[in-house]
Write an enzyme that holds these catalytic residues in place. Sequence first.
Site, PDB file in Angstrom:
ATOM      1  N   TRP A   1     -17.479  17.272  17.035  1.00 60.15           N
ATOM      2  CA  TRP A   1     -16.255  16.862  16.833  1.00 60.15           C
ATOM      3  C   TRP A   1     -16.512  15.170  16.713  1.00 60.15           C
ATOM      4  CZ3 TRP A   1     -11.351  17.655  20.245  1.00 60.15           C
ATOM      5  CH2 TRP A   1     -10.378  17.487  19.623  1.00 60.15           C
TER       6      TRP A   1
ATOM      7  N   HIS B   1     -28.269  12.130  22.923  1.00 60.97           N
ATOM      8  CA  HIS B   1     -27.810  12.748  24.585  1.00 60.97           C
ATOM      9  C   HIS B   1     -28.308  11.789  25.445  1.00 60.97           C
ATOM     10  CE1 HIS B   1     -25.865  15.997  22.889  1.00 60.97           C
ATOM     11  NE2 HIS B   1     -26.828  16.348  22.363  1.00 60.97           N
TER      12      HIS B   1
HETATM   13  P1  A3P Z   1     -16.559  25.511  23.232  1.00 61.44           P
HETATM   14  O1  A3P Z   1     -17.767  26.391  23.478  1.00 61.44           O
HETATM   15  O2  A3P Z   1     -15.659  25.425  24.701  1.00 61.44           O
HETATM   16  O3  A3P Z   1     -15.858  26.236  22.202  1.00 61.44           O
HETATM   17  P2  A3P Z   1     -21.046  20.091  21.163  1.00 61.44           P
HETATM   18  O4  A3P Z   1     -20.430  19.486  19.788  1.00 61.44           O
HETATM   19  O5  A3P Z   1     -21.101  18.869  22.141  1.00 61.44           O
HETATM   20  O6  A3P Z   1     -22.273  20.962  21.047  1.00 61.44           O
HETATM   21  O7  A3P Z   1     -19.812  20.865  21.879  1.00 61.44           O
HETATM   22  C1  A3P Z   1     -19.501  22.023  21.293  1.00 61.44           C
HETATM   23  C2  A3P Z   1     -18.164  22.073  21.791  1.00 61.44           C
HETATM   24  O8  A3P Z   1     -17.111  21.511  20.995  1.00 61.44           O
HETATM   25  C3  A3P Z   1     -17.696  23.828  21.636  1.00 61.44           C
HETATM   26  O9  A3P Z   1     -16.745  23.993  22.744  1.00 61.44           O
HETATM   27  C4  A3P Z   1     -17.134  23.870  20.390  1.00 61.44           C
HETATM   28  O10 A3P Z   1     -16.236  24.811  19.941  1.00 61.44           O
HETATM   29  C5  A3P Z   1     -16.311  22.425  20.413  1.00 61.44           C
HETATM   30  N1  A3P Z   1     -16.149  21.857  19.055  1.00 61.44           N
HETATM   31  C6  A3P Z   1     -16.746  21.867  17.824  1.00 61.44           C
HETATM   32  N2  A3P Z   1     -16.012  21.259  16.783  1.00 61.44           N
HETATM   33  C7  A3P Z   1     -14.772  21.130  17.272  1.00 61.44           C
HETATM   34  C8  A3P Z   1     -13.628  20.478  16.679  1.00 61.44           C
HETATM   35  N3  A3P Z   1     -13.905  20.081  15.318  1.00 61.44           N
HETATM   36  N4  A3P Z   1     -12.718  20.302  17.316  1.00 61.44           N
HETATM   37  C9  A3P Z   1     -12.642  20.669  18.631  1.00 61.44           C
HETATM   38  N5  A3P Z   1     -13.709  21.185  19.416  1.00 61.44           N
HETATM   39  C10 A3P Z   1     -14.848  21.277  18.725  1.00 61.44           C
END
Ligand code: A3P
Length: 321
Positions: free
Chosen positions: A70, A133
């Site tokens: 995100w 990270h």
């Molecule tokens: P969940 O597994 O709780 O749904 P990262 O991007 O750091 O790998 O984190 C992944 C998490 O961010 C996941 O959480 C994912 O669904 C959520 N995520 C990914 N894209 C997103 C967006 N555009 N808006 C909100 N949450 C998002």
Amino acid sequence: AAARAPLPKEEFGDLVAALPRKEQFLDGRFYQGFWLPEHYAPGIIAFQRRFTPRTEDVVLVSYPKCGTTWLKALAFAAMTRAAYPPAAAGDHHHHPLLRLNPHDCIPFVEDFFTDGHEAKLDMLPSPRLINTHTPYPLLPETVTGGDDGCKVVYICRDPKDMVVSLYHFMRRLQPDLSFAGVVDSVADGTVPFGPMWDHILGYWRASISRPDRVLFLKYEDLLRDAGEHVRAMARFMGRPFSAAEEAAGAVASVVELCSFEKMKGLEVNRRGTAGSYKSMPRDAFFRKGVAGDWANHMSPETAARLDGIFRDRFRGTGLTI
Ligand code: A3P
């Protein structure tokens, strides 16, 4: 043939081989206070020793599963909005985020250095957006030292929801992964890039001592009001939204383009893989996208255990999660 430059895993192989090791769902090596994924440790060391930031760079940092995807989408959309107006994105696929997964728009330091592609970072035009990270104390001194370093945007999340997200993510590769095992590794600090509390605190403290250089965001705050934080991030990156852009709804357009529903539904994010190491199905980056899903996965006792650990670690720092 010209001699090939050694890969970090060759160059730093001995150094890494001498580090404490933990076998788990992502094997770790303990380096300068953190459990780095073994595969990435040499690349992170190369990044630490060799990366040369430019003042205009923005490094997007996250603890894994805390909103990396995100943040990458929002920062990319805000930063490139002159070239790619999100409002015009509409049904046309001319906006990169409609054609590419966010991870394919912004380079991931760990992959680039580990794979020996760091020179590609040098070739990118400014302003560069890059993602890692890497814990704050391990960032190159050129990034954290003095006034010349570049800017850093960090995102964190409720550790309980991170645990759930990490579990589901890793389970795509290891179907028999134990949830309790993931909880334990977060609790004892040996989780990849852990201890998570030290990861968060490094950036939290830096955001207080160097507020013009380090912006600290929380996933839950973005869920509450993404626009407010997109505005703050754009200002921080030196690209504030103008009054005319505000009037035209440019902030809302960025938020809408990067919304969970929008991104999850895109064809590009429903198939194929992203990342060079353990290449992940792209749809694994879009699971549920909410706060509080932990309640569906852990007992009140487990939740209280994790909350207690982080509350203790954050006591006196001004940070609450
Ligand atoms: P969940 O597994 O709780 O749904 P990262 O991007 O750091 O790998 O984190 C992944 C998490 O961010 C996941 O959480 C994912 O669904 C959520 N995520 C990914 N894209 C997103 C967006 N555009 N808006 C909100 N949450 C998002």
